[in-house]
Design a protein around this motif. Structure first.
Motif, short mmCIF file in Angstrom:
data_model
loop_
_atom_site.label_atom_id
_atom_site.label_comp_id
_atom_site.label_asym_id
_atom_site.label_seq_id
_atom_site.Cartn_x
_atom_site.Cartn_y
_atom_site.Cartn_z
N ASP A 262 21.77 4.17 74.27
CA ASP A 262 20.46 3.81 74.81
C ASP A 262 20.54 3.12 76.17
OD1 ASP A 262 21.30 1.28 74.19
OD2 ASP A 262 19.83 0.92 72.61
N ASP B 154 25.01 0.58 63.66
CA ASP B 154 23.66 0.05 63.43
C ASP B 154 23.70 -1.44 63.12
OD1 ASP B 154 22.49 2.45 63.96
OD2 ASP B 154 21.88 2.89 61.90
N LYS C 20 20.08 -2.84 64.24
CA LYS C 20 19.08 -1.82 63.95
C LYS C 20 18.77 -1.79 62.45
CE LYS C 20 18.92 2.17 65.80
NZ LYS C 20 19.17 3.56 66.28
N GLU C 21 17.56 -1.39 62.15
CA GLU C 21 17.19 -1.19 60.75
C GLU C 21 18.07 -0.09 60.18
OE1 GLU C 21 14.96 -2.32 57.48
OE2 GLU C 21 14.79 -3.13 59.52
N ARG D 120 24.21 -3.40 66.38
CA ARG D 120 23.03 -3.41 67.24
C ARG D 120 21.82 -4.07 66.60
NH1 ARG D 120 22.81 2.87 68.85
NH2 ARG D 120 23.32 3.02 66.63
#
Length: 561
Positions: free
Chosen positions: A27, A526, A531-532, A529
């Protein structure tokens, strides 16, 4: 000394490190430095699947580690190659794609790796994968990792082996990576468009186009830099010069089950007694570093073949040349497969809940280095007991990072492991003696029909077994006294330091390790980061409903979530 700054530093461009390098840069928010001791993977011997025995035995592409004399293998020293090239061991391995049994991951969760149960990890297996036959509840269809069945079992010996398993009363399974592992069926490999689909090809090469990823090869990391109990960067050597790189977020070790514990120990993190014996200052006592080491063993069950269909006819220089030229021109044919195109997963005895024995079937009789086993046609089964109870270690020997660590697996120390290999011999003979193999089965070459009782089998196994090259579990994930990382993959007691590779497995799964290593890196990316996590799967798992009472199938099966 040159110093540079990044958000994340990843040590090791292997099966896990390439995945992390891709996901952490996708990203554009983070800058990432990826350090690899080896060099380029642009070699025909790496990219052509049939050449798999060459990079594994080449010093340029693999650390040629050797164990200490193994006390329960007649003091043999065992070969333990590890990838030293972009793609790491995914660039030198046999390309076999096996996720493991669903219950292997439930076992991780029950042993303290909370959250790593099958329902949570299946979505990450799917995320990683592009299955040649399309996606479903179990298989991914648009992930980076290409997976197929090679040449789709064109040689008749592959199907004969599957049919023999069915004749012997075992399940067949159309997809051992799907709902049902137990049984006989086609085997899957990480090959795409006829090429080895390593994590370098699948994940790293696309990411290298991004400006926020820097890949440095021929870089030997000396240690993790610590400020008290916080990791701040790494010191590494390249071209005879020492450099330091700083990480504002985290340092992530993905150097594998030998390299990661060794690097922690070089950094002063580990068992104080081990560190002091090596002359290393203790920065953080963590007794489990390098302990709990596990691996799979296997041996070759070899037979002569009564029909002229085996690949032994393709081992002369002329046929090898033709195979190689065809692969260079068309990327297909016998050059585009690892030749392990059918397989089996069975339980060794009643009372074993999920499979603990694994077969790789090869329509040839040869050794891992590609040498012919004997003249004439033949076939072989690679068979091993895959849920060992024996445990070994990786111990630093010197503060010099160029000195290899002590490695000892203590293979077959536990009686249950020796018993498992006795089962391998007896059950394999029964399978190969089924009607489906009658047209092909010739004389038994190895072990030999005179190897029958426990003492004879044990003696044969001690001399014949080889590593399946699946070292793991040496920085186990969990919360007990020997755990090195927590369920978020963070090193206990050290801030901003993680380990993400096969070393953090609590226990070794029933299968080859590349697929679960990639899954671990996908899920860890994940976690790193924040993240979910992907939603858990409710896909059912099919197992024998009466495993307590029988070693092989009846008609009924049990389904659970």
């Amino acid at each position: 000394m040159k110093e540079t700054q990044y958000d994340y530093i990843i040590v090791g461009a292997g099966s896990a490190g390439c995945v992390l390098a891709n996901r952490l840069t996708e990203d554009g928010r983070f800058s990432v430095l990826l350090l690899e001791t080896g060099g380029s993977d642009k070699s025909i011997f790496i990219q052509m699947p049939t050449a798999l025995s060459i990079p594994m035995n080449t010093e340029k592409y693999a650390w040629q580690f050797e164990t200490e004399p193994e006390p329960f293998l007649d003091n043999r020293r065992m070969h333990c190659p590890r990838g030293k090239v972009l793609g790491g061991s995914s660039s030198i391995n046999g390309m076999v794609y096996v996720r493991g049994h669903a219950r292997d991951f439930d076992e991780w969760d029950s042993e303290g790796a909370t959250g790593w149960q099958y329902s949570n990890v299946l979505p990450y297996f799917k995320k990683a994968e592009s299955w040649a036959f399309g996606g479903d509840a179990y298989r991914g269809e648009d992930g980076p990792l290409g997976v197929n069945n090679g040449n789709n079992m064109q040689n008749p010996l592959y199907q004969a082996f599957v049919d023999a398993g069915q004749d012997a009363g075992y399940f067949t399974t159309a997809d051992y990576n799907g709902a049902q592992q137990e049984g006989f069926g086609p085997m899957h490999m990480t090959v795409k468009h006829g090429r080895r689909w390593s994590t370098a090809n699948a994940y790293l090469r696309p990411a290298m186009e991004r400006p926020n990823l820097k890949v440095v090869t021929h870089a030997l990391v000396h240690q993790v830099l610590l400020d008290g109990k916080t990791a701040t960067g790494v010191r590494f050597e390249q071209g005879g010069k020492v450099h330091e790189a700083k990480a504002s977020q985290e340092v992530i070790l993905s150097a594998g089950s030998i390299g990661s514990p060794h690097l922690l120990q070089l950094s002063g993190i580990g068992n104080p007694e081990v560190l002091e014996q090596a002359g290393i200052e203790v920065k953080h006592a963590l007794p489990g570093v390098g302990e709990n080491l596990q691996d799979h063993l296997e041996f070759y069950f070899q037979f002569r073949c009564n029909k002229p269909v085996s690949l032994n006819r393709k081992l002369d220089w002329w046929n090898k040349l033709k195979i190689g030229v065809r692969w260079i021109l068309k990327k297909d044919g016998l050059g585009a497969t690892n030749h392990f195109e059918s397989c089996g997963f069975i339980r060794s005895k009643a009372g074993v809940e999920w499979p603990d024995l694994q077969y790789h079937f090869l329509p040839a009789a040869m050794r891992y280095d590609g040498r012919e086993a004997f003249s004439g046609d033949g076939f072989q089964l690679h068979i091993g007991h895959n849920k060992p109870k024996s445990r070994g270690f990786v111990h630093v020997t010197s503060a010099d990072p160029k000195q290899a660590p002590r490695i000892r697996f203590n293979y077959l120390e536990h009686e249950a492991d020796r018993e498992g290999f006795r089962d391998c011999v007896r059950l394999t003979r029964e399978i190969i003696n089924q009607p489906a193999m009658d047209a092909y089965r010739g004389a038994e070459i190895q072990p030999g029909e005179d190897i029958k009782d426990d003492e004879q089998i044990d003696a044969f196994v001690r001399q014949a077994v080889e590593s399946a090259y699946h070292p793991s579990c040496s920085c186990k994930m969990g919360t007990d006294a020997l755990a090195v990382v927590d369920p978020e993959t963070r090193v206990h007691g050290i801030n901003n330091l993680r380990v993400v590779d096969s070393s953090i497995f609590p226990t070794i799964p029933n299968g080859n390790l590349n697929a679960p290593t990639i899954m671990v890196a996908e899920r860890a990316a994940d976690l790193i980061r924040g993240k979910e996590p992907l939603p858990p799967s409710d896909a059912p798992v099919i197992m024998d409903d009466n495993w307590q009472a029988r070693q092989r199938q009846g008609e009924a099966k049990r389904v659970f979530h």
